[in-house]
Design a protein around this motif. Structure first.
Motif, PDB file in Angstrom:
ATOM      1  N   ILE A 197      17.031  32.836  -6.587  1.00  0.00           N
ATOM      2  CA  ILE A 197      18.260  32.903  -5.799  1.00  0.00           C
ATOM      3  C   ILE A 197      17.945  33.003  -4.315  1.00  0.00           C
ATOM      4  CG2 ILE A 197      18.409  35.422  -6.126  1.00  0.00           C
ATOM      5  CD1 ILE A 197      21.499  35.068  -6.055  1.00  0.00           C
ATOM      6  N   VAL A 198      18.702  32.272  -3.525  1.00  0.00           N
ATOM      7  CA  VAL A 198      18.668  32.342  -2.068  1.00  0.00           C
ATOM      8  C   VAL A 198      20.029  32.871  -1.634  1.00  0.00           C
ATOM      9  CG1 VAL A 198      18.495  31.049   0.082  1.00  0.00           C
ATOM     10  CG2 VAL A 198      17.050  30.414  -1.865  1.00  0.00           C
ATOM     11  N   VAL A 199      20.054  34.042  -1.023  1.00  0.00           N
ATOM     12  CA  VAL A 199      21.314  34.661  -0.608  1.00  0.00           C
ATOM     13  C   VAL A 199      21.486  34.473   0.896  1.00  0.00           C
ATOM     14  CG1 VAL A 199      22.654  36.785  -0.507  1.00  0.00           C
ATOM     15  CG2 VAL A 199      21.136  36.359  -2.452  1.00  0.00           C
ATOM     16  N   SER A 200      22.627  33.915   1.292  1.00  0.00           N
ATOM     17  CA  SER A 200      22.869  33.656   2.707  1.00  0.00           C
ATOM     18  C   SER A 200      24.361  33.534   2.961  1.00  0.00           C
ATOM     19  CB  SER A 200      22.171  32.358   3.140  1.00  0.00           C
ATOM     20  OG  SER A 200      22.551  31.985   4.452  1.00  0.00           O
ATOM     21  N   ASP A 201      24.806  34.034   4.119  1.00  0.00           N
ATOM     22  CA  ASP A 201      26.194  33.817   4.527  1.00  0.00           C
ATOM     23  C   ASP A 201      26.476  32.336   4.727  1.00  0.00           C
ATOM     24  OD1 ASP A 201      26.755  36.517   4.486  1.00  0.00           O
ATOM     25  OD2 ASP A 201      26.298  36.801   6.620  1.00  0.00           O
ATOM     26  N   ASN A 202      25.416  31.575   4.987  1.00  0.00           N
ATOM     27  CA  ASN A 202      25.541  30.133   5.192  1.00  0.00           C
ATOM     28  C   ASN A 202      24.851  29.401   4.041  1.00  0.00           C
ATOM     29  OD1 ASN A 202      26.214  27.734   6.362  1.00  0.00           O
ATOM     30  ND2 ASN A 202      24.805  27.904   8.088  1.00  0.00           N
ATOM     31  N   ALA A 203      25.271  29.731   2.824  1.00  0.00           N
ATOM     32  CA  ALA A 203      24.646  29.153   1.633  1.00  0.00           C
ATOM     33  C   ALA A 203      24.799  27.636   1.581  1.00  0.00           C
ATOM     34  CB  ALA A 203      25.248  29.779   0.379  1.00  0.00           C
ATOM     35  N   GLU A 204      25.897  27.125   2.173  1.00  0.00           N
ATOM     36  CA  GLU A 204      26.106  25.673   2.178  1.00  0.00           C
ATOM     37  C   GLU A 204      24.946  24.962   2.885  1.00  0.00           C
ATOM     38  OE1 GLU A 204      30.229  27.627   2.666  1.00  0.00           O
ATOM     39  OE2 GLU A 204      28.213  27.883   3.498  1.00  0.00           O
ATOM     40  N   GLU A 205      24.600  25.443   4.076  1.00  0.00           N
ATOM     41  CA  GLU A 205      23.526  24.780   4.819  1.00  0.00           C
ATOM     42  C   GLU A 205      22.166  25.030   4.173  1.00  0.00           C
ATOM     43  OE1 GLU A 205      22.262  23.423   9.190  1.00  0.00           O
ATOM     44  OE2 GLU A 205      23.582  25.158   9.046  1.00  0.00           O
ATOM     45  N   GLU A 206      21.964  26.208   3.609  1.00  0.00           N
ATOM     46  CA  GLU A 206      20.696  26.483   2.935  1.00  0.00           C
ATOM     47  C   GLU A 206      20.474  25.512   1.782  1.00  0.00           C
ATOM     48  OE1 GLU A 206      18.302  28.452   3.832  1.00  0.00           O
ATOM     49  OE2 GLU A 206      19.383  29.276   5.550  1.00  0.00           O
ATOM     50  N   LEU A 207      21.536  25.215   1.035  1.00  0.00           N
ATOM     51  CA  LEU A 207      21.440  24.271  -0.085  1.00  0.00           C
ATOM     52  C   LEU A 207      21.116  22.867   0.397  1.00  0.00           C
ATOM     53  CD1 LEU A 207      21.870  23.526  -3.110  1.00  0.00           C
ATOM     54  CD2 LEU A 207      24.305  23.217  -2.561  1.00  0.00           C
ATOM     55  N   ILE A 208      21.861  22.388   1.408  1.00  0.00           N
ATOM     56  CA  ILE A 208      21.659  21.020   1.890  1.00  0.00           C
ATOM     57  C   ILE A 208      20.312  20.891   2.601  1.00  0.00           C
ATOM     58  CG2 ILE A 208      22.615  19.162   3.290  1.00  0.00           C
ATOM     59  CD1 ILE A 208      24.266  20.049   0.800  1.00  0.00           C
ATOM     60  N   LYS A 209      19.922  21.913   3.339  1.00  0.00           N
ATOM     61  CA  LYS A 209      18.626  21.878   4.020  1.00  0.00           C
ATOM     62  C   LYS A 209      17.490  21.828   3.002  1.00  0.00           C
ATOM     63  CE  LYS A 209      17.503  25.469   6.498  1.00  0.00           C
ATOM     64  NZ  LYS A 209      17.386  26.447   7.616  1.00  0.00           N
ATOM     65  N   ALA A 210      17.589  22.601   1.934  1.00  0.00           N
ATOM     66  CA  ALA A 210      16.563  22.587   0.890  1.00  0.00           C
ATOM     67  C   ALA A 210      16.460  21.206   0.251  1.00  0.00           C
ATOM     68  CB  ALA A 210      16.880  23.631  -0.174  1.00  0.00           C
ATOM     69  N   LEU A 211      17.615  20.556   0.076  1.00  0.00           N
ATOM     70  CA  LEU A 211      17.618  19.212  -0.494  1.00  0.00           C
ATOM     71  C   LEU A 211      16.915  18.228   0.418  1.00  0.00           C
ATOM     72  CD1 LEU A 211      18.668  17.203  -2.665  1.00  0.00           C
ATOM     73  CD2 LEU A 211      20.765  16.994  -1.303  1.00  0.00           C
ATOM     74  N   TYR A 212      17.217  18.276   1.708  1.00  0.00           N
ATOM     75  CA  TYR A 212      16.654  17.296   2.636  1.00  0.00           C
ATOM     76  C   TYR A 212      15.228  17.632   3.063  1.00  0.00           C
ATOM     77  CZ  TYR A 212      20.520  14.126   2.968  1.00  0.00           C
ATOM     78  OH  TYR A 212      21.449  13.158   2.653  1.00  0.00           O
ATOM     79  N   GLU A 213      14.806  18.858   2.858  1.00  0.00           N
ATOM     80  CA  GLU A 213      13.409  19.208   3.127  1.00  0.00           C
ATOM     81  C   GLU A 213      12.525  19.010   1.904  1.00  0.00           C
ATOM     82  OE1 GLU A 213      13.452  23.183   4.658  1.00  0.00           O
ATOM     83  OE2 GLU A 213      14.147  22.555   6.659  1.00  0.00           O
ATOM     84  N   GLY A 214      13.133  18.599   0.787  1.00  0.00           N
ATOM     85  CA  GLY A 214      12.359  18.300  -0.415  1.00  0.00           C
ATOM     86  C   GLY A 214      11.961  19.516  -1.224  1.00  0.00           C
ATOM     87  N   ARG A 215      12.568  20.668  -0.958  1.00  0.00           N
ATOM     88  CA  ARG A 215      12.232  21.875  -1.720  1.00  0.00           C
ATOM     89  C   ARG A 215      12.931  21.905  -3.074  1.00  0.00           C
ATOM     90  NH1 ARG A 215      14.354  26.047   0.996  1.00  0.00           N
ATOM     91  NH2 ARG A 215      15.108  24.958   2.866  1.00  0.00           N
ATOM     92  N   ILE A 216      13.961  21.100  -3.249  1.00  0.00           N
ATOM     93  CA  ILE A 216      14.590  20.885  -4.546  1.00  0.00           C
ATOM     94  C   ILE A 216      14.728  19.384  -4.755  1.00  0.00           C
ATOM     95  CG2 ILE A 216      15.808  23.094  -4.677  1.00  0.00           C
ATOM     96  CD1 ILE A 216      18.293  21.743  -3.579  1.00  0.00           C
ATOM     97  N   ASP A 217      14.782  18.961  -6.018  1.00  0.00           N
ATOM     98  CA  ASP A 217      14.862  17.529  -6.323  1.00  0.00           C
ATOM     99  C   ASP A 217      16.282  16.998  -6.238  1.00  0.00           C
ATOM    100  OD1 ASP A 217      12.050  17.144  -7.040  1.00  0.00           O
ATOM    101  OD2 ASP A 217      12.508  18.381  -8.794  1.00  0.00           O
ATOM    102  N   ALA A 218      17.260  17.860  -6.464  1.00  0.00           N
ATOM    103  CA  ALA A 218      18.668  17.458  -6.432  1.00  0.00           C
ATOM    104  C   ALA A 218      19.507  18.704  -6.231  1.00  0.00           C
ATOM    105  CB  ALA A 218      19.063  16.748  -7.727  1.00  0.00           C
ATOM    106  N   ALA A 219      20.758  18.493  -5.801  1.00  0.00           N
ATOM    107  CA  ALA A 219      21.655  19.620  -5.539  1.00  0.00           C
ATOM    108  C   ALA A 219      22.995  19.405  -6.218  1.00  0.00           C
ATOM    109  CB  ALA A 219      21.855  19.810  -4.039  1.00  0.00           C
ATOM    110  N   VAL A 220      23.605  20.527  -6.632  1.00  0.00           N
ATOM    111  CA  VAL A 220      24.944  20.544  -7.221  1.00  0.00           C
ATOM    112  C   VAL A 220      25.798  21.500  -6.391  1.00  0.00           C
ATOM    113  CG1 VAL A 220      26.297  21.135  -9.271  1.00  0.00           C
ATOM    114  CG2 VAL A 220      24.044  20.059  -9.531  1.00  0.00           C
TER     115      VAL A 220
END
Length: 250
Positions: free
Chosen positions: A42-65
């Motif tokens: 789990i990644v906890v953040s007030d800005n969880a939206e950007e954390e998710l999209i940033k992880a996707l575009y930095e290649g730390r996850i293969d896909a996002a939901v």
């Protein structure tokens, strides 16, 4: 596959629905609040939206939901990171009797021109190919051919559908969606409003299921979901299948 999913509200409902998907995928939750006892990273953040999209575009996850994160914030970030002016979403739906098909457009601001509909056909056929689905395409309009002359808006939808069907080697199935789903794996609605109504009627009133809506015009795999959904495993499976297909072809 490593799949990220966002959570704002209804955390227990989301995490409780991920059990089957977690058996074959690594899942990381991007949440606005801590979720005690969750079995997932789990990644906890007030800005969880950007954390998710940033992880996707930095290649730390293969896909996002998207999960239950606010749609407007997530979609704005996706446009920025993806450098696109609009997002083309294509929903994977299943009728109560088990018939699956791809539906587009489902965003109320999408699919209003012939050019957009032609684009959706191309995108949907790529997704159908990745999922091993029937690529035969039905173009819907606002009436039957015999209804021409009853209303100018209806006339235009019929004219547009005829033109798009001819350009894309698809079938103009008029307003007969009940016939179209029998042997077409892709359904193109007359516009985003009618597509959204089809989606909501089937998934929220008609006993059908929504498996998620991949955003087709990005170079990353992102699956949009409805916050009214009760099961997010299907969206994770969909994201995983598309990510796997993308890795194989590239």
């Amino acid at each position: 596959m490593h799949i990220g999913i966002g959570i704002d509200k209804n955390a227990e409902r989301v995490t409780g629905s991920l059990t089957s998907a977690s058996k074959s995928n690594r899942i990381t939750i991007f949440s606005k609040t801590n979720i005690p006892g969750t079995p997932y990273d789990i990644v906890v953040s007030d800005n969880a939206e950007e954390e998710l999209i940033k992880a996707l575009y930095e290649g730390r996850i293969d896909a996002a939901v998207r999960g239950t994160l606010p749609a407007n914030a997530v979609m704005k970030l996706l446009k920025g990171y993806g450098n696109v002016k609009s997002l083309k979403r294509i929903a994977l739906l299943e009728t109560q009797s088990g018939t699956k098909f791809l539906l587009a457009p489902v965003g109320v601001d999408e699919g209003w021109t012939r050019e957009e509909k032609v684009e959706f056909v191309g995108y949907a056929r790529e997704i159908a190919s990745a999922l091993g689905m029937n690529e035969k395409t039905a173009i819907l309009s606002g009436g039957r051919l015999g209804d021409i002359g009853r209303h100018p808006v209806v006339d235009k939808t019929i004219e547009d559908a005829e033109a798009v069907a001819a350009e894309t080697s698809s079938d103009h199935m008029e307003i007969l969606i009940e016939d179209a789903v029998r042997d077409h794996g892709i359904i193109i609605a007359p516009d985003g409003i009618s597509g959204n109504l089809v989606f909501r009627t089937l998934a929220l009133l008609g006993g059908g299921r929504a498996h998620g809506a991949p955003v087709a015009n990005l170079d990353r795999i992102f699956v949009d979901t409805s916050r009214a959904s009760s099961d997010y495993s299907n969206a994770v499976f969909l994201a995983s299948a598309l990510a796997d297909y993308k890795q194989k072809i590239f």
